[in-house]
Design a protein around this motif. Structure first.
Motif: not given
Length: 191
Positions: A18-26
């Protein structure tokens, strides 16, 4: 801190995906998503694969996750060469941090990333061990670190001299101390 980030930190701490998809937008590959989803289940991780599979992108996402979701972390990144750290891993970190919702929280330098409010206590650092140094000097590369939240990232891990890994095991004493080894494993012996 951005109110959106504050609201999400607890959720992100439990889910690097979730961090990668939401915070980093990957948008991670299937393999990267699987590795992100399972990262919190173990203290020790090894990603072994060929060229161009996104290992350094994955490592950078984990570094940024750990740096963002845990208080006062110490993150040591090492590789057989400074070029591997500077031109590849640090380039990935810079790219993903720049486009993230966390860009204003951290400062990135050539060999260090730190939280703008705690530069001496909240950081990720790049260090290399000289392959020509003695075993004792190589073992000093990761020695002496202790923290409640600590992450070691070993890029092109099979090329790192074995003595570098000796203090790593001793540093894994706290509950949230983790290690990530990535690379094209080219040796069938050693750490």
């Amino acid at each position: 801190m951005n109110p959106f980030v504050v609201d999400k930190l607890r959720t992100w701490r439990e889910s690097p995906l979730l961090f990668a998809t939401e915070a980093l937008r990957v948008t991670p590959s299937t393999q990267q998503a699987e590795a992100l989803a399972t990262f919190t289940k173990s203290k020790r991780h090894t990603i072994r694969s060929g060229h161009g599979t996104g290992k350094d992108a994955f490592a950078s996402w984990i570094i940024l996750w750990f740096l963002s979701c845990f208080s006062y972390p110490k993150i040591m990144c090492t590789a057989p060469t400074a070029r591997q750290l500077n031109d590849i891993l640090w380039a990935e970190l810079s790219k993903w941090l720049r486009q993230s919702v966390l860009a204003d929280e951290f400062v990135i330098q050539s060999d260090k990333i730190f939280h703008k409010d705690a530069p001496k206590e909240w950081w990720a650092r790049a260090v290399t061990a000289s392959v020509k140094a003695s075993a004792e000097d190589q073992a000093e590369t990761l020695a002496g670190l202790h923290a409640e939240n600590m992450l070691f990232v070993c890029d092109e891990a099979s090329g790192i001299p074995d003595p570098v890994y000796i203090p790593l095991e001793g540093a894994m004493t706290q509950e949230n101390n983790r290690v990530l080894l990535i690379g094209n494993m080219t040796r069938n012996t050693g750490y």
